[in-house]
Scaffold this active site. Structure first.
Site, PDB file in Angstrom:
ATOM      1  CG  HIS A  96      -1.659   1.262   1.439  1.00 21.03           C
ATOM      2  ND1 HIS A  96      -2.810   1.554   0.733  1.00 21.03           N
ATOM      3  CD2 HIS A  96      -1.426   2.340   2.220  1.00 21.03           C
ATOM      4  CE1 HIS A  96      -3.245   2.760   1.087  1.00 21.03           C
ATOM      5  NE2 HIS A  96      -2.423   3.251   1.991  1.00 21.03           N
ATOM      6  CB  CYS A 109     -10.113  29.085  21.243  1.00 20.81           C
ATOM      7  SG  CYS A 109     -11.638  29.694  21.914  1.00 20.81           S
ATOM      8  CD  GLU A 110      -5.191  25.294  17.117  1.00 27.11           C
ATOM      9  OE1 GLU A 110      -5.504  24.817  18.230  1.00 27.11           O
ATOM     10  OE2 GLU A 110      -4.381  24.763  16.345  1.00 27.11           O
TER      11      GLU A 110
HETATM   12  N1  LLP Z   1      -4.552   0.076   3.536  1.00 27.49           N
HETATM   13  C1  LLP Z   1      -3.636   0.567   4.392  1.00 27.49           C
HETATM   14  C2  LLP Z   1      -2.584  -0.303   4.912  1.00 27.49           C
HETATM   15  C3  LLP Z   1      -3.691   1.928   4.770  1.00 27.49           C
HETATM   16  O1  LLP Z   1      -2.775   2.408   5.601  1.00 27.49           O
HETATM   17  C4  LLP Z   1      -4.738   2.747   4.278  1.00 27.49           C
HETATM   18  C5  LLP Z   1      -4.845   4.151   4.681  1.00 27.49           C
HETATM   19  C6  LLP Z   1      -5.672   2.169   3.394  1.00 27.49           C
HETATM   20  C7  LLP Z   1      -5.546   0.837   3.038  1.00 27.49           C
HETATM   21  C8  LLP Z   1      -6.819   2.933   2.818  1.00 27.49           C
HETATM   22  O2  LLP Z   1      -6.413   4.003   2.038  1.00 27.49           O
HETATM   23  P1  LLP Z   1      -7.528   4.779   1.171  1.00 27.49           P
HETATM   24  O3  LLP Z   1      -8.096   3.775   0.199  1.00 27.49           O
HETATM   25  O4  LLP Z   1      -8.559   5.263   2.106  1.00 27.49           O
HETATM   26  O5  LLP Z   1      -6.814   5.885   0.509  1.00 27.49           O
HETATM   27  N2  LLP Z   1      -6.350  10.596   7.049  1.00 27.49           N
HETATM   28  C9  LLP Z   1      -5.928  10.650   5.657  1.00 27.49           C
HETATM   29  C10 LLP Z   1      -5.790   9.273   5.048  1.00 27.49           C
HETATM   30  C11 LLP Z   1      -4.857   8.353   5.811  1.00 27.49           C
HETATM   31  C12 LLP Z   1      -4.846   6.963   5.245  1.00 27.49           C
HETATM   32  C13 LLP Z   1      -4.121   6.006   6.098  1.00 27.49           C
HETATM   33  N3  LLP Z   1      -4.073   4.694   5.551  1.00 27.49           N
HETATM   34  C14 LLP Z   1      -6.914  11.501   4.865  1.00 27.49           C
HETATM   35  O6  LLP Z   1      -7.841  12.043   5.462  1.00 27.49           O
HETATM   36  O7  LLP Z   1      -6.753  11.689   3.665  1.00 27.49           O
END
Ligand code: LLP
Length: 426
Positions: A199, A348-349
């Site tokens: 990934h 408050c930021e």
């Molecule tokens: N598999 C693994 C091992 C991961 O670490 C992640 C996401 C996914 C799958 C799923 O990725 P996706 O298909 O959702 O792109 N908070 C951030 C995203 C962090 C993702 C962390 N890992 C945001 O809001 O964009």
């Protein structure tokens, strides 16, 4: 949303009605959109939902009923998966197609904390190991276990440097050049490597993701015939900004299918092909309904302040992420004219701004002219929305509702002031 940035319904339910019934801020998910996104990926042998994107039990249950399996990155996520009806073990009965059985829940991480090691050992949950220390710790507790290796191919990409999970700048996965040594250690520990997973990041694009297939194939050949499952990881992009479109998923599947077939020929047995999206399955289903509480001018800039902040949706302050917005005026006659405003919340930021770019620069958005009491809807908020919400400024976590067949169902209550201090003592 209509072309003037106005919206009066979400999945057939009135925005004002939702706000009155459940209060604001409120996360609302369109069940049919989640089902549709699950169907889009039906060509893959296994779709495994990265529940970190949206782990409400009702969403997990819906996704399970759509035939999608689940990933867990913590003991809490294992607990959620079980509570939503997933079983810990694979059904050992052979798949009619000759494919190896799929693990309903996979624990993916770079470490075991003591709690998660206990949980996977006790429940017999399959583990995707991102470090060789995990292999040895697992072998001690579950002799002879089969495992997946999460490999860092030496490159990665994401919508932000913070979501790039490949290359030397990332702590994730087993470094690709360490594989021969790690395989020796796994064999010594008595483990059988049956899975390979890569990934490279989240919110990337298909051009970057496509490079992973070749890298995975090279590592698969090093692992050899014990391999029965390969995973393309997650990271499928979603169109957030105007003009962005959905990616060509059938071309992406064809590429991975070809990699799988080559490995099947080399190894002489079937290989299960998995994909592990988070964002793709839930982002577009989610709407954050807020109420406009103040409108003010700071010199030449106009601010619309709503009752949700980065405690409710953190993506803009963390990554400068863009979310479409629409307005549901309290008074039908109002809000025809567009104006450029910055949209912020109650915290408050200074960083509590939804219209900011990477680096924290306040930007503006052309939105219908708002009044206090109107509802502002922040869209494509169903992935990494509620799950990253916090109690900062002692704000309660919002309620969540699932919209299905034109009806809303409360699937998580808003927190109360009592919830905020639960467990504390003076
Ligand atoms: N598999 C693994 C091992 C991961 O670490 C992640 C996401 C996914 C799958 C799923 O990725 P996706 O298909 O959702 O792109 N908070 C951030 C995203 C962090 C993702 C962390 N890992 C945001 O809001 O964009």
């Amino acid at each position: 949303m209509n072309s003037n940035g106005l919206r009066d319904q979400i999945a057939g339910v009135g925005v004002a009605e939702l706000a009155r019934e459940y209060g604001t801020p409120l996360y609302a998910y369109d069940a049919e959109m989640i089902r549709r996104r699950c169907r889009d990926l039906a060509a893959w042998d296994t779709v495994r939902f990265a529940q970190k994107a949206c782990s409400n039990l009702a969403v997990l249950d819906l996704i399970r009923r759509a035939g999608v399996l689940v990933d867990a990155v913590s003991t809490g996520e294992i607990h959620r998966a079980l509570a939503a009806g997933y079983t810990a073990h694979a059904d050992r009965a052979a798949d009619p197609t000759g494919l190896p059985p799929a693990h309903p829940i996979v624990y993916t991480a770079d470490i075991f904390d003591r709690e998660s090691l206990d949980a996977v050992a006790k429940l017999g949950i399959h583990v995707n190991c991102g470090s060789s220390d995990m292999l040895e710790q697992l072998a001690e507790r579950v002799p002879g276990a089969s495992v997946t290796l999460r490999v860092n191919p030496g490159f990665g990409h994401g919508h932000s440097q913070k979501t790039n999970t490949g290359g030397e700048g990332s702590k994730h996965g087993i470094w690709h050049e360490e594989i021969p040594d790690v395989l020796r250690r796994a064999e010594w520990a008595g483990l059988c490597v049956t899975g390979l997973h890569m990934h490279i990041g989240s919110g990337t694009d298909l051009a970057h993701l496509a490079e992973v297939a070749g890298a995975l194939e090279r590592v698969a050949l090093e692992i050899g015939r014990s391999l029965t499952t390969i995973s393309a990881g997650g990271g499928l992009p979603v169109p957030y900004k105007p003009g962005e479109v959905h990616a060509d998923l059938s071309g992406y599947f064809t590429l991975w299918d070809a990699t799988r077939r080559k490995l099947e020929q080399t190894f002489g047995h079937r290989i299960r092909l998995e994909i592990e999206p988070g964002r793709y399955l839930t982002a577009e289903s989610g709407f954050l309904v807020t109420e406009v509480r103040a409108i003010k001018k700071q010199g030449g800039r106009k601010y619309t302040l709503v009752d949700a902040g980065f405690n409710t949706l953190a993506r803009p302050v963390l990554y400068g992420a863009y979310h479409p917005m629409s307005l549901c005026p309290a008074d039908d006659a109002a809000a025809q004219q567009l104006e450029d405003v910055a949209v912020g919340g109650p915290l408050c930021e200074s960083g509590d701004i939804f219209t900011q770019t990477d680096g924290g620069f306040v930007a503006t958005r052309a939105l219908p002219r708002a009044q206090v009491g109107d509802y502002l809807v922040i869209e494509i908020a169903g992935a990494y929305g509620f799950v990253m919400a916090s109690n900062y400024n002692s704000k309660p976590l919002p309620a969540e509702v699932l919209l299905d067949g034109g009806k809303a169902r409360l699937v998580r209550k808003r927190q109360t002031p009592e919830d905020l201090v639960r467990g504390e003592t003076v």
